[in-house]
Every structure is written in structure tokens, then in C-alpha cells.
Scaffold this active site. Sequence first.
Site, PDB file in Angstrom:
ATOM      1  N   LYS A  14       3.741  13.940  -0.130  1.00  9.56           N
ATOM      2  CA  LYS A  14       4.657  12.740   0.023  1.00  9.56           C
ATOM      3  C   LYS A  14       4.862  12.110  -1.313  1.00  9.56           C
ATOM      4  O   LYS A  14       4.053  12.322  -2.158  1.00  9.56           O
ATOM      5  CB  LYS A  14       3.891  11.785   0.923  1.00  9.56           C
ATOM      6  CG  LYS A  14       3.537  12.131   2.245  1.00  9.56           C
ATOM      7  CD  LYS A  14       2.543  10.926   2.883  1.00  9.56           C
ATOM      8  CE  LYS A  14       1.969  11.569   4.090  1.00  9.56           C
ATOM      9  NZ  LYS A  14       1.061  10.806   4.914  1.00  9.56           N
ATOM     10  N   ASP A  41      -0.109   8.426   9.656  1.00  4.65           N
ATOM     11  CA  ASP A  41      -0.858   8.828   8.477  1.00  4.65           C
ATOM     12  C   ASP A  41      -2.117   8.469   8.768  1.00  4.65           C
ATOM     13  O   ASP A  41      -2.619   7.837   9.724  1.00  4.65           O
ATOM     14  CB  ASP A  41      -0.344   7.761   7.374  1.00  4.65           C
ATOM     15  CG  ASP A  41      -0.930   7.912   6.107  1.00  4.65           C
ATOM     16  OD1 ASP A  41      -1.291   8.896   5.630  1.00  4.65           O
ATOM     17  OD2 ASP A  41      -1.522   6.657   5.365  1.00  4.65           O
ATOM     18  N   LEU A  42      -3.169   9.019   7.911  1.00  4.84           N
ATOM     19  CA  LEU A  42      -4.688   8.784   8.307  1.00  4.84           C
ATOM     20  C   LEU A  42      -5.190   7.546   7.449  1.00  4.84           C
ATOM     21  O   LEU A  42      -5.598   6.374   7.928  1.00  4.84           O
ATOM     22  CB  LEU A  42      -5.324  10.089   7.913  1.00  4.84           C
ATOM     23  CG  LEU A  42      -6.933   9.991   8.092  1.00  4.84           C
ATOM     24  CD1 LEU A  42      -7.323   9.761   9.337  1.00  4.84           C
ATOM     25  CD2 LEU A  42      -7.357  11.375   7.553  1.00  4.84           C
ATOM     26  N   ASP A  43      -5.228   8.022   6.082  1.00  5.08           N
ATOM     27  CA  ASP A  43      -5.731   6.677   5.092  1.00  5.08           C
ATOM     28  C   ASP A  43      -5.087   5.512   5.099  1.00  5.08           C
ATOM     29  O   ASP A  43      -4.055   5.668   4.761  1.00  5.08           O
ATOM     30  CB  ASP A  43      -6.001   7.399   3.646  1.00  5.08           C
ATOM     31  CG  ASP A  43      -6.985   8.426   3.737  1.00  5.08           C
ATOM     32  OD1 ASP A  43      -7.905   8.545   4.320  1.00  5.08           O
ATOM     33  OD2 ASP A  43      -6.497   9.586   3.160  1.00  5.08           O
ATOM     34  N   SER A  94      -1.228  13.749   6.820  1.00  2.00           N
ATOM     35  CA  SER A  94      -2.188  13.125   5.953  1.00  2.00           C
ATOM     36  C   SER A  94      -1.889  14.002   4.619  1.00  2.00           C
ATOM     37  O   SER A  94      -1.806  15.298   4.442  1.00  2.00           O
ATOM     38  CB  SER A  94      -3.347  12.872   6.255  1.00  2.00           C
ATOM     39  OG  SER A  94      -4.094  12.475   5.240  1.00  2.00           O
ATOM     40  N   ALA A  95      -1.849  13.356   3.355  1.00  2.00           N
ATOM     41  CA  ALA A  95      -1.850  14.054   2.096  1.00  2.00           C
ATOM     42  C   ALA A  95      -3.140  14.464   1.899  1.00  2.00           C
ATOM     43  O   ALA A  95      -3.414  14.945   0.717  1.00  2.00           O
ATOM     44  CB  ALA A  95      -1.551  12.980   1.038  1.00  2.00           C
ATOM     45  N   GLU A 127       2.804   4.270   8.583  1.00  6.66           N
ATOM     46  CA  GLU A 127       2.679   4.682   7.051  1.00  6.66           C
ATOM     47  C   GLU A 127       2.067   3.428   6.517  1.00  6.66           C
ATOM     48  O   GLU A 127       2.845   2.314   6.710  1.00  6.66           O
ATOM     49  CB  GLU A 127       3.851   5.154   6.383  1.00  6.66           C
ATOM     50  CG  GLU A 127       3.635   6.707   5.906  1.00  6.66           C
ATOM     51  CD  GLU A 127       2.657   7.041   5.131  1.00  6.66           C
ATOM     52  OE1 GLU A 127       2.025   6.276   4.543  1.00  6.66           O
ATOM     53  OE2 GLU A 127       2.172   8.282   5.209  1.00  6.66           O
ATOM     54  N   ASP A 128       1.248   3.562   5.611  1.00  4.83           N
ATOM     55  CA  ASP A 128       0.634   2.316   4.744  1.00  4.83           C
ATOM     56  C   ASP A 128       1.155   2.314   3.500  1.00  4.83           C
ATOM     57  O   ASP A 128       0.965   1.157   2.721  1.00  4.83           O
ATOM     58  CB  ASP A 128      -0.792   2.031   4.819  1.00  4.83           C
ATOM     59  CG  ASP A 128      -1.487   2.872   4.065  1.00  4.83           C
ATOM     60  OD1 ASP A 128      -1.263   4.375   4.301  1.00  4.83           O
ATOM     61  OD2 ASP A 128      -2.338   2.512   3.107  1.00  4.83           O
ATOM     62  N   LYS A 157      -2.532   5.035  -3.635  1.00  4.14           N
ATOM     63  CA  LYS A 157      -2.524   5.206  -2.130  1.00  4.14           C
ATOM     64  C   LYS A 157      -1.097   6.240  -1.716  1.00  4.14           C
ATOM     65  O   LYS A 157      -0.124   5.960  -2.212  1.00  4.14           O
ATOM     66  CB  LYS A 157      -2.108   3.883  -1.442  1.00  4.14           C
ATOM     67  CG  LYS A 157      -3.371   2.944  -1.417  1.00  4.14           C
ATOM     68  CD  LYS A 157      -3.209   1.865  -0.736  1.00  4.14           C
ATOM     69  CE  LYS A 157      -4.588   0.987  -0.648  1.00  4.14           C
ATOM     70  NZ  LYS A 157      -4.347  -0.470  -0.172  1.00  4.14           N
ATOM     71  N   THR A 173     -10.060   4.121   4.370  1.00  3.77           N
ATOM     72  CA  THR A 173     -10.839   4.980   3.140  1.00  3.77           C
ATOM     73  C   THR A 173     -10.505   4.550   1.786  1.00  3.77           C
ATOM     74  O   THR A 173     -11.162   5.071   0.979  1.00  3.77           O
ATOM     75  CB  THR A 173     -10.322   6.429   3.498  1.00  3.77           C
ATOM     76  OG1 THR A 173      -8.978   6.646   3.580  1.00  3.77           O
ATOM     77  CG2 THR A 173     -11.063   6.919   4.542  1.00  3.77           C
TER      78      THR A 173
HETATM   79  C1  BG6 Z   1      -4.108  10.016   1.071  1.00  9.97           C
HETATM   80  C2  BG6 Z   1      -4.602   8.766   0.075  1.00  9.97           C
HETATM   81  O1  BG6 Z   1      -4.177   9.908   2.439  1.00  9.97           O
HETATM   82  O2  BG6 Z   1      -4.464  11.285   0.550  1.00  9.97           O
HETATM   83  C3  BG6 Z   1      -4.461   8.995  -1.470  1.00  9.97           C
HETATM   84  O3  BG6 Z   1      -4.055   7.736   0.528  1.00  9.97           O
HETATM   85  C4  BG6 Z   1      -5.403  10.108  -1.684  1.00  9.97           C
HETATM   86  O4  BG6 Z   1      -5.168   7.789  -2.029  1.00  9.97           O
HETATM   87  C5  BG6 Z   1      -4.659  11.456  -0.898  1.00  9.97           C
HETATM   88  O5  BG6 Z   1      -5.200  10.580  -2.944  1.00  9.97           O
HETATM   89  C6  BG6 Z   1      -5.672  12.794  -1.210  1.00  9.97           C
HETATM   90  O6  BG6 Z   1      -6.673  12.736  -0.548  1.00  9.97           O
HETATM   91  P1  BG6 Z   1      -8.067  13.723  -0.799  1.00  9.97           P
HETATM   92  O7  BG6 Z   1      -8.968  13.288   0.216  1.00  9.97           O
HETATM   93  O8  BG6 Z   1      -7.471  15.137  -0.492  1.00  9.97           O
HETATM   94  O9  BG6 Z   1      -8.496  13.523  -2.074  1.00  9.97           O
HETATM   95 MG    MG Z   2      -2.242   6.201   3.733  1.00 12.27          MG
END
Ligand code: BG6
Ligand code: MG
Length: 224
Positions: free
Chosen positions: A143, A7-9, A112-113, A167-168, A43, A15
Site C-alpha cells: 500500500k 486491514d489488520l494493524d 495487511s501489509a 483502513e486506519d 502506519k 499493534t
Molecule cells: C502494517 C503496519 O500493517 O504492517 C506497519 O501498519 C508495518 O506499521 C507493516 O510496518 C509491516 O509489518 P511487518 O509485521 O511485516 O513488519
Molecule cells: Mg493499519
Amino acid sequence: MKLAIFDLDGVIVDTAKYHFLAWKRLAAMLGISFTEEDNERLKGVSRVRSLEIVLELGGLEKSQTEMEELAQLKNTWYVDYINQLTAEEILPGVLSFLRLLDTEGIKTALCSASKNAPLILNKLGLASSFAVVVDGNSVKKAKPDPEGFLLAAERLGVEPQQAVVFEDATAGVEAAKRAGMPVVGIGEPDTLADADLILPGFGDVNQRELLEKLKQLVQAKISL
Ligand code: BG6
Ligand code: MG
């Protein structure tokens, strides 16, 4: 173990603090109070779902068009922060763990989402560090749906049970489980209880021992 999916964030870079500042500004504009505790609920969930949660907190309802405008506004503020990111903000131990996986011949993917994932990877200098990148633009279902993790494994020709996910967020742990992949929770045990293994992060751990443990975990699941 043939693949590690990150996962990224919250796993590669923190972030969440920038998401928090941008959501807080939007909430303030709408007269909604928004705390760091509230931010925990955002998150791992998509931008649209995050906005729904913020509006629910304030007991507000908005039309589809207004929702799109609000999400867009929050994202403009968020991107202002993201544009300042540098490789210095890559979380401790991540780079050495990626190198270790590479020397062991284990493929790496990012899932990542976030629709901002390509921008964030560029800013961190990690744009070519993953064999596959699946982000919020590439999947229909966010997710906890397993679509993203399954897509990453499929693109690399790896069976789901031979991939380990990092994953966090609880939504991400659930997605990995539904994909049939062993999952390592990065963070606190109380929020990640369903993960197969929980680590505070990649720094301060013996990464070779960790990798051996992961290989055993994959083997144990396959033999079940
Ligand atoms: C996830 C974050 O990685 O991305 C979420 O943990 C965030 O908090 C989601 O809402 C969507 O991110 P973005 O950058 O498309 O608004
Ligand atoms: Mg995350």
C-alpha cells in the site's frame, strides 16, 4: 455490497504500540531519536519502507545487507511482543461486526501489509475468520498500491466496487481508492480525510445502521 476487506494493524488490533517500542529500540541503538509522532508515519507502510523512514530521521544511510539485518532485528523484538497477544486485544466491536456480516451473507477478507499477519491472527484466535487473507508475503507492491485489495476481491470473485475497505492508515485509504473500492477510515478525521466515511472504531456505533449506510454507499458508487 458483497465483501468487507479489513486491514489488520489499527483496525482489528492495536499493534502500533508494539511496532513503536521495537522501532524505538532500534533507533536508540543507532543513536536516532524516535517519537510517537514519527511512528505515525510508519502506519500502513511496509517494514522496509518503515526502516528507510527511521534512517532518514537520523540522516543515516545503510547498505542493502545492513538494512536487511536491521529490519530482521526489529522484527525479532516486535515478534516477542506479538507472541504475547491474546483475543482480549481484539478492538471493541470487531467480533460483533464480523458476526453481523456473516449473518448478512457478506464475505470478509483481511488485507495487511504485515508479514506477521498469520501469526497475529493465530494469537487473536481469528485464523479462520476471513474467507481470504492477503498479507505482506502475498503481494509485490505494498500500500498505497492497490494490488492487495484487488487480489483479495479477485480471489473471492467479487467486483472491486462491491467491496468495502476498512483502513486506519492514509496509505491504505489511498490504496482502496486506487482499487476503486469505497473506504471507511477508522480513526481521526484529520488523517483520514479522503475516506468515504470516518469512524472512531466499531465499538459505540449502531452496527446495523452502519451496514445500511455502507450498502447505500456501494449502491451510490455503482450508479455513478
Ligand atoms: C502494517 C503496519 O500493517 O504492517 C506497519 O501498519 C508495518 O506499521 C507493516 O510496518 C509491516 O509489518 P511487518 O509485521 O511485516 O513488519
Ligand atoms: Mg493499519
